[in-house]
Design an enzyme around this catalytic site. Structure first.
Site, mmCIF file in Angstrom:
data_model
loop_
_atom_site.group_PDB
_atom_site.id
_atom_site.type_symbol
_atom_site.label_atom_id
_atom_site.label_comp_id
_atom_site.label_asym_id
_atom_site.label_seq_id
_atom_site.Cartn_x
_atom_site.Cartn_y
_atom_site.Cartn_z
ATOM 1 N N MET A 30 34.030 32.051 43.590
ATOM 2 C CA MET A 30 33.744 30.766 42.938
ATOM 3 C C MET A 30 33.702 30.954 41.420
ATOM 4 O O MET A 30 33.206 30.089 40.689
ATOM 5 C CB MET A 30 32.426 30.187 43.452
ATOM 6 C CG MET A 30 32.499 29.891 44.957
ATOM 7 S SD MET A 30 31.407 28.588 45.505
ATOM 8 C CE MET A 30 29.829 29.261 45.085
ATOM 9 N N TYR A 32 32.970 32.696 37.519
ATOM 10 C CA TYR A 32 31.899 33.263 36.705
ATOM 11 C C TYR A 32 31.728 34.730 37.111
ATOM 12 O O TYR A 32 30.675 35.178 37.521
ATOM 13 C CB TYR A 32 30.596 32.471 36.860
ATOM 14 C CG TYR A 32 29.735 32.541 35.613
ATOM 15 C CD1 TYR A 32 30.145 31.915 34.439
ATOM 16 C CD2 TYR A 32 28.546 33.249 35.593
ATOM 17 C CE1 TYR A 32 29.387 31.994 33.280
ATOM 18 C CE2 TYR A 32 27.778 33.341 34.431
ATOM 19 C CZ TYR A 32 28.206 32.706 33.286
ATOM 20 O OH TYR A 32 27.452 32.792 32.137
ATOM 21 N N HIS A 34 31.561 38.697 37.757
ATOM 22 C CA HIS A 34 30.741 39.812 37.286
ATOM 23 C C HIS A 34 31.244 41.082 37.967
ATOM 24 O O HIS A 34 32.224 41.049 38.721
ATOM 25 C CB HIS A 34 29.254 39.544 37.580
ATOM 26 C CG HIS A 34 28.990 39.115 39.005
ATOM 27 N ND1 HIS A 34 29.142 39.963 40.082
ATOM 28 C CD2 HIS A 34 28.604 37.923 39.531
ATOM 29 C CE1 HIS A 34 28.843 39.325 41.189
ATOM 30 N NE2 HIS A 34 28.515 38.076 40.887
ATOM 31 N N GLY A 36 30.247 42.675 40.433
ATOM 32 C CA GLY A 36 30.322 42.601 41.902
ATOM 33 C C GLY A 36 31.698 42.133 42.352
ATOM 34 O O GLY A 36 32.335 42.739 43.227
ATOM 35 N N HIS A 37 32.185 41.061 41.730
ATOM 36 C CA HIS A 37 33.528 40.562 42.048
ATOM 37 C C HIS A 37 34.579 41.627 41.704
ATOM 38 O O HIS A 37 35.510 41.871 42.479
ATOM 39 C CB HIS A 37 33.844 39.301 41.230
ATOM 40 C CG HIS A 37 32.938 38.132 41.493
ATOM 41 N ND1 HIS A 37 32.034 37.684 40.570
ATOM 42 C CD2 HIS A 37 32.807 37.315 42.568
ATOM 43 C CE1 HIS A 37 31.384 36.630 41.047
ATOM 44 N NE2 HIS A 37 31.825 36.389 42.264
ATOM 45 N N GLN A 61 30.596 23.373 50.551
ATOM 46 C CA GLN A 61 29.578 24.334 50.988
ATOM 47 C C GLN A 61 28.239 24.137 50.274
ATOM 48 O O GLN A 61 27.305 24.898 50.479
ATOM 49 C CB GLN A 61 30.077 25.769 50.848
ATOM 50 C CG GLN A 61 30.240 26.266 49.430
ATOM 51 C CD GLN A 61 30.950 27.600 49.388
ATOM 52 O OE1 GLN A 61 32.117 27.722 49.717
ATOM 53 N NE2 GLN A 61 30.231 28.638 48.980
ATOM 54 N N GLY A 147 32.078 40.496 49.989
ATOM 55 C CA GLY A 147 30.936 41.338 49.641
ATOM 56 C C GLY A 147 29.845 41.319 50.705
ATOM 57 O O GLY A 147 29.574 40.287 51.307
ATOM 58 N N GLN A 153 27.754 35.479 55.577
ATOM 59 C CA GLN A 153 29.107 34.963 55.330
ATOM 60 C C GLN A 153 30.153 35.955 55.838
ATOM 61 O O GLN A 153 31.123 35.578 56.505
ATOM 62 C CB GLN A 153 29.278 34.711 53.840
ATOM 63 C CG GLN A 153 30.698 34.448 53.401
ATOM 64 C CD GLN A 153 30.774 34.054 51.941
ATOM 65 O OE1 GLN A 153 30.453 32.947 51.574
ATOM 66 N NE2 GLN A 153 31.211 34.966 51.092
ATOM 67 N N SER A 185 24.792 38.394 40.620
ATOM 68 C CA SER A 185 25.113 37.088 41.178
ATOM 69 C C SER A 185 25.420 36.150 40.016
ATOM 70 O O SER A 185 24.784 36.237 38.963
ATOM 71 C CB SER A 185 23.895 36.547 41.955
ATOM 72 O OG SER A 185 24.036 35.162 42.175
HETATM 73 P P1 AMP Z 1 30.980 34.095 44.973
HETATM 74 O O1 AMP Z 1 31.832 33.943 43.757
HETATM 75 O O2 AMP Z 1 29.525 34.167 44.692
HETATM 76 O O3 AMP Z 1 31.337 33.101 46.050
HETATM 77 O O4 AMP Z 1 31.334 35.522 45.597
HETATM 78 C C1 AMP Z 1 32.652 35.906 45.861
HETATM 79 C C2 AMP Z 1 32.642 37.226 46.578
HETATM 80 O O5 AMP Z 1 31.979 38.202 45.776
HETATM 81 C C3 AMP Z 1 31.882 37.181 47.914
HETATM 82 O O6 AMP Z 1 32.595 37.937 48.877
HETATM 83 C C4 AMP Z 1 30.555 37.811 47.575
HETATM 84 O O7 AMP Z 1 29.918 38.422 48.672
HETATM 85 C C5 AMP Z 1 30.980 38.847 46.549
HETATM 86 N N1 AMP Z 1 29.855 39.251 45.704
HETATM 87 C C6 AMP Z 1 28.975 38.443 45.063
HETATM 88 N N2 AMP Z 1 28.022 39.174 44.446
HETATM 89 C C7 AMP Z 1 28.311 40.469 44.694
HETATM 90 C C8 AMP Z 1 27.688 41.704 44.342
HETATM 91 N N3 AMP Z 1 26.596 41.774 43.596
HETATM 92 N N4 AMP Z 1 28.267 42.853 44.780
HETATM 93 C C9 AMP Z 1 29.395 42.815 45.540
HETATM 94 N N5 AMP Z 1 30.025 41.677 45.915
HETATM 95 C C10 AMP Z 1 29.484 40.522 45.501
#
Ligand code: AMP
Length: 283
Positions: A30, A32, A34, A36-37, A61, A147, A153, A185
């Site tokens: 989605m 933004y 970081h 993690g992505h 969602q 993730g 999810q 996050s």
């Molecule tokens: P989002 O943009 O929050 O919908 O997340 C997109 C993907 O990034 C999803 O598969 C999340 O599980 C993963 N994700 C979000 N935060 C983290 C994190 N801290 N470490 C690893 N993957 C992450």
């Protein structure tokens, strides 16, 4: 790096790659972005010829009182990070393109959404399952990376792929944390300085669970209570759930014998954060 703004452009791009016998790895987000992505992109990069990221804040969602309208965005920075991570295509559609007028289909799992986050977010996982199904049909990847941060999810996507016979390999990426333990996050951007300190209660609760389990505690209720008391001592926290459950079906467990999932959702002020850990008592 190609930027595709409509589903027909995206589908055409993927079709062309497939005629060239190129394999495609896909990371839905989605935005933004970081670290993690980025870690998911890095995991997928060596596995396929092409690396696709989608950036789409999926309205279906979000519940009526959630943060859809405030969800943080910085497309320029996202594109820069994507390029640096070796992305070959960014799918950047708008809402009308994804959900045209008279859209009426929903993908809904029967069982897994009934636990953890699904209890307080009753429409959330139908929204997730629907958008991921659509994205899989549009991008047509060979591999998709999700993730472990969003553990429920991930389990739901795995089930969806099995149930609907998608020929897509689902890979999972570890939770990436800041040095102090806070799981990265996009929603951390909402936190004030004081709230950032309180937000550490999530990862520290997981440490507490690990410690108690390593010390031989077998009763999930005892651990849950200790975690709740621990979290309540931090300012501005409201616990949504603390769950010690079976990592496969997400059902509560009676006794800690095998590997378990400890999952948490806590509101810090108005910001809802989640975190989790798989803990094996044998280790
Ligand atoms: P989002 O943009 O929050 O919908 O997340 C997109 C993907 O990034 C999803 O598969 C999340 O599980 C993963 N994700 C979000 N935060 C983290 C994190 N801290 N470490 C690893 N993957 C992450």
């Amino acid at each position: 790096m190609d930027i595709l703004k409509t589903k027909s452009q995206m589908r055409e791009w993927s079709k062309n790659k497939k005629t060239e016998s190129k394999t495609i790895c896909f990371v839905p987000t989605m935005g933004y972005l970081h670290q993690g992505h980025v870690s998911l992109l890095e995991k997928g990069k060596p596995l396929c010829d092409e690396l696709v990221i989608s950036i789409f804040v999926n309205p279906t969602q979000f519940g009526p009182n959630e943060d859809l309208d405030d969800y943080p965005s910085n497309i320029e920075k996202d594109l820069d990070l994507a390029q640096k991570a070796g992305v070959t295509a960014v799918f950047l559609p708008d809402k009308k393109n994804i959900y045209p007028e008279n859209f009426q289909t929903e993908v809904k799992l029967q069982y897994l959404p009934g636990f953890l986050c699904g209890k307080s977010r009753p429409i959330h996982f139908a929204g997730v399952a629907t958008i991921v199904t659509k994205l899989f049909n549009i991008v047509m990847p060979d591999i998709a990376v999700f993730g472990q941060k969003d553990y429920q999810q991930l389990q739901i996507i795995r089930q969806l792929v099995k149930d609907l016979d998608f020929n897509i390999k689902i890979l999972e990426g570890n939770i990436i944390r800041e040095k102090n333990g806070l799981a990265m996050s996009s929603r951390n951007a909402y936190l004030s300085k004081i709230q950032r300190k309180s937000a550490l209660c999530l990862s520290k609760s997981l440490d507490l669970a690990r410690k108690l389990i390593a010390g031989g505690e077998k009763n999930p209720v005892t651990i849950k209570k200790k975690i709740e008391t621990f979290i309540e001592a931090f300012p501005e926290t409201i616990i949504e759930y603390v769950s010690l459950c079976n990592p496969e079906n997400l059902e509560d467990i009676d006794r800690i014998e095998d590997k378990i999932l400890v999952a948490l959702a806590v509101k810090i002020g108005r910001t809802r954060l989640i975190d989790n850990a798989l803990i094996n008592p044998a280790q």
